[in-house]
Write an enzyme that holds these catalytic residues in place. Structure first.
Site, PDB file in Angstrom:
ATOM      1  N   SER A 218       0.830  -1.193   0.000  1.00 52.40           N
ATOM      2  CA  SER A 218       0.000   0.000   0.000  1.00 52.40           C
ATOM      3  C   SER A 218       0.876   1.258   0.000  1.00 52.40           C
ATOM      4  CB  SER A 218      -0.956  -0.054   1.203  1.00 52.40           C
ATOM      5  OG  SER A 218      -1.986   0.882   1.060  1.00 52.40           O
ATOM      6  N   ASP A 241       0.057  -4.112  -3.892  1.00 51.19           N
ATOM      7  CA  ASP A 241      -1.090  -3.202  -3.940  1.00 51.19           C
ATOM      8  C   ASP A 241      -0.687  -1.764  -3.629  1.00 51.19           C
ATOM      9  OD1 ASP A 241      -3.628  -3.497  -4.865  1.00 51.19           O
ATOM     10  OD2 ASP A 241      -4.533  -4.037  -2.957  1.00 51.19           O
ATOM     11  N   HIS A 296      -7.674  -5.625  -0.517  1.00 55.32           N
ATOM     12  CA  HIS A 296      -6.434  -4.954  -0.095  1.00 55.32           C
ATOM     13  C   HIS A 296      -5.828  -5.591   1.162  1.00 55.32           C
ATOM     14  CE1 HIS A 296      -3.677  -1.614  -0.281  1.00 55.32           C
ATOM     15  NE2 HIS A 296      -4.047  -1.112   0.887  1.00 55.32           N
TER      16      HIS A 296
END
Length: 372
Positions: A218, A241, A296
């Site tokens: 992330s 991600d 996620h």
């Protein structure tokens, strides 16, 4: 009994040890959890997954927006352990282990990626999972313990400028972590502040610092990409991600080394993927793949929470079985690291994953959106 979370042990040939390292109290210091191949030993203890109860307060605040849930979260996950040997003896390797510096996401901390870090260490890597300490603002007093809260964007400040400053600080911290290991390999004594049995100097002859990668999830994914710009010793990056928003456009031509983007099905936006594709048009070795049936949070240890608890905290979960999702991400990462760190292992057997070929993977990126 591992509480309500059952993290999988590493599937590779090595047993995995784990220790915490803290050097320096101020902004120039570092705090990280080290995962490494270790020798088996009788009576090994396993570390707690959430090292201190204070972290539960932060998690409740970030994930649920309700700090009062902290006690409930503490009951649910406070006793969970990581299936590794705490302070276990390093398994010597004359050729040295390759090194991965790992950067966590916003609102996370060093232990929330224990499953992927354990998996990579079990295949013969030393993995340093940072706990980022730099935040925009003034440094803490030396010698005091300070908890760094989740940084929300201050009122009146544009999100891009705030997060852009933060991602540069975090990428710089990844570089400082590499400098720490270069110091140790150079024979300099690096005293850890934490009381422990584990002596960092054992790494001196057991690291191959010509084989170093940076990785993250992330916000940590985009941190890993930026770290390639700041430090040529990072030979490649694996971005789980990645939230590409905070990276300025000027930097896209500047990323010198290949990146493996491993996306989940529900998080990315067309804008974010366009940024990834811009990088892949500059570097033919950059790859973008999507793990189908994942959300996620499936790339964190939260994937291994029981379904009801996961749904309470995050809403919908992915349809792909968490161990399967972890196997796909870790094997793709291993194949990529094998290729770009020039390793002597058998990880090339998973090369097809890098082209998005196989069960539950696809090349490039479908779109869907969940909040960070």
């Amino acid at each position: 009994m591992g509480g309500m979370l059952a993290l999988p042990p590493g599937q590779g040939p090595h047993q995995v040890g784990c220790t915490d390292v803290m050097v320096g109290h101020t902004r120039q210091g570092l705090f990280l959890r080290l995962f490494y191949p270790c020798l088996p030993r009788a009576g090994a203890t396993e570390p707690l997954w959430v090292p201190r109860p204070e972290y539960c307060g932060g998690l409740a605040d970030v994930t649920l927006g309700r700090r009062w849930c902290s006690a409930l979260l503490g009951i649910a996950i406070g006793s969970c352990k990581v299936p590794v040997s705490w302070n276990g003896p390093l398994k010597p390797r004359s050729s040295g282990y390759p090194l991965i510096i790992f950067s966590h996401g916003l609102g996370a901390f060093r232990t929330l990626y224990s499953s992927i870090c354990t998996e990579l260490a079990s295949w013969g890597f030393v993995v340093a999972a940072l706990e980022h300490r730099w935040v925009p603002g003034s440094p803490p007093e030396a010698g005091t313990e300070e908890w760094i809260p989740f940084q929300r964007v201050p009122q009146g400040q544009k999100e891009f400028y705030f997060r852009n400053k933060q991602v540069h600080l975090r990428a710089q911290e990844c570089v400082r972590a590499l400098r720490l290991f270069q110091s140790i390999a150079g024979g300099r004594s690096v005293p850890s502040i934490l009381p422990q049995d584990w002596d960092l100097s054992v790494l001196k002859d057991n690291l191959d610092l010509s084989k170093v990668a940076v990785m993250g999830h992330s916000f940590g994914g985009v941190t890993a990409v930026l770290a390639l710009v700041k430090e040529p010793s990072f030979r490649c990056a694996v971005a789980l991600d990645a939230w590409m928003f905070p990276l300025e456009k000027l930097l896209y031509p500047e990323v010198p080394s290949p990146v493996l983007f491993i996306n989940t099905e529900k998080f990315q936006t067309p804008e974010s993927v366009a940024k990834m594709k811009r990088l892949s048009s500059r570097n033919s070795q950059t790859r973008i793949v999507t793990v189908l049936g994942t959300v996620h949070e499936d790339q964190t240890d939260f994937a291994f929470l029981p379904g009801k608890l996961f749904s309470l905290i995050f809403g919908r979960r992915g349809t792909l079985e968490p161990r399967r999702a972890l196997a796909i991400s870790s094997r793709a990462a291993l194949a990529f690291l094998h290729r770009h760190l020039k390793l002597q292992e058998q990880f090339g057997q998973w090369d097809e994953l890098l082209e998005g070929v196989g069960d539950s993977v696809a090349p490039a990126a479908p779109f869907g959106r969940s909040r960070l």
